[in-house]
Design an enzyme around this catalytic site. Structure first.
Site, PDB file in Angstrom:
ATOM      1  N   SER A  72       7.710   6.647  -8.789  1.00 29.61           N
ATOM      2  CA  SER A  72       6.835   5.483  -8.661  1.00 29.61           C
ATOM      3  C   SER A  72       6.961   4.689  -9.948  1.00 29.61           C
ATOM      4  O   SER A  72       6.687   5.213 -11.024  1.00 29.61           O
ATOM      5  CB  SER A  72       5.379   5.917  -8.463  1.00 29.61           C
ATOM      6  OG  SER A  72       5.232   6.633  -7.259  1.00 29.61           O
ATOM      7  N   LYS A 147       5.182   1.135  -2.508  1.00 28.05           N
ATOM      8  CA  LYS A 147       4.594   2.387  -2.996  1.00 28.05           C
ATOM      9  C   LYS A 147       3.316   2.119  -3.781  1.00 28.05           C
ATOM     10  O   LYS A 147       2.296   2.816  -3.609  1.00 28.05           O
ATOM     11  CB  LYS A 147       5.613   3.117  -3.875  1.00 28.05           C
ATOM     12  CG  LYS A 147       5.056   4.322  -4.639  1.00 28.05           C
ATOM     13  CD  LYS A 147       4.604   5.444  -3.737  1.00 28.05           C
ATOM     14  CE  LYS A 147       4.185   6.654  -4.551  1.00 28.05           C
ATOM     15  NZ  LYS A 147       3.689   7.751  -3.719  1.00 28.05           N
ATOM     16  N   LYS A 216      -1.866   5.314 -12.787  1.00 23.89           N
ATOM     17  CA  LYS A 216      -0.701   4.504 -13.139  1.00 23.89           C
ATOM     18  C   LYS A 216      -0.275   3.620 -11.981  1.00 23.89           C
ATOM     19  O   LYS A 216       0.000   2.424 -12.146  1.00 23.89           O
ATOM     20  CB  LYS A 216       0.454   5.419 -13.544  1.00 23.89           C
ATOM     21  CG  LYS A 216       1.764   4.699 -13.861  1.00 23.89           C
ATOM     22  CD  LYS A 216       2.968   5.565 -13.541  1.00 23.89           C
ATOM     23  CE  LYS A 216       3.086   5.810 -12.049  1.00 23.89           C
ATOM     24  NZ  LYS A 216       4.292   6.548 -11.669  1.00 23.89           N
TER      25      LYS A 216
END
Length: 274
Positions: A72, A147, A216
């Site tokens: 990611s 994502k 994150k």
């Protein structure tokens, strides 16, 4: 997640060379792994780590090689890395995944792929051994955008589901009948179906995905919104809560442990009112 993914590729007949900073790989360095490889797959915590590893591998990669980044990462960083690799005649596809450790183990990950049609076609034989659902969502960087948006929705749904559980318990409800009703209704989501029954009610808090990584990814979505000039107040509030939880929880905390953070906030508020 990279360990079972590499095992699945080996079981499918690929000649796998692996490097793991923890010492579990077949080779002792990134450059040794990349030597002679047709495809380099990265599965790392963030885009900075991906860039560092891929640039370290670059001198050993042969022209025409394909890099598949399944981490990611920030799509802007992905585009910059793609430009650097293209100058050396090396292609890049971003293919982040969803499904956490259980689906990594059984090879049924959902994979969001960004890249040119030709590069995605080259990547597909590898991806098909790692996931059961593969979605080509756009050009390079698009996989990382999708994502980030997926994990933002997952993070927001986690907060909403855990808050609903706190409210139900405060009212004196048994959680399971409530979950049964919600999961037959429009409020059903991954949190009500899996996270609450499998992680919270059992006390396991072991989904295999860290709170820091979820934070994150929500941050990537927020940065994307800012860069595109899209006002997303709910996204900002979601990020605020996850970042505050990340500061107050242990560094290795599972993301489902944000329930403990919410519970503590709720308990603290009750005490202040008294």
């Amino acid at each position: 997640m990279g360990v079972p993914m590499a095992a699945n590729l080996a079981a499918a007949g690929f000649a796998v060379q692996s490097y793991d900073a923890r010492g579990h790989g077949t080779h002792s360095s990134v450059r040794a792994v990349a030597g002679g490889a047709d495809v380099l797959v990265t599965m790392l915590p963030n885009g900075d780590a991906v860039r560092e590893v891929v640039l370290e591998a670059l001198p050993a990669l042969k022209p025409g090689a394909l890099v598949i980044d399944m981490s990611s990462a920030d799509p802007a960083g992905t585009l910059a890395l793609g430009t650097a690799l293209a100058a050396k005649d090396i292609s890049l596809v971003d293919a982040p995944v969803s499904g956490a450790l259980p689906k990594a183990k059984d090879g049924t990950l959902a994979i969001m792929v960004g890249g040119s049609p030709a590069d995605v076609a080259r990547a597909r034989p590898v991806l098909e051994k790692l996931g059961s659902e593969i979605f080509h969502v756009g050009a390079l960087g698009a996989g990382h955008v999708v994502k980030a948006l997926n994990n933002y929705l997952g993070a927001a749904g986690t907060l909403a589901g855990f808050e609903a559980l706190l409210l139900a318990r405060a009212f004196g409800l048994e959680p399971q009948p409530m979950l049964d009703a919600i999961n037959a209704s429009t409020g059903r989501n991954w949190t009500t179906e899996r996270k609450i029954p499998l992680q919270v009610l059992t006390g396991a808090f072991a989904s295999g995905f860290k709170l820091a990584l979820m934070t994150k990814d929500v941050g990537i979505a927020a940065d994307l919104a800012k860069a595109l000039g899209v006002d997303t107040p709910y996204l900002r509030e979601t990020l605020k809560l996850w970042r505050d939880a990340a500061k107050k929880m242990p560094p290795q905390a599972d993301h489902t442990e944000i329930y403990k953070y919410l519970l503590k906030r709720s308990t603290g508020r009750k005490k202040r009112k008294r």
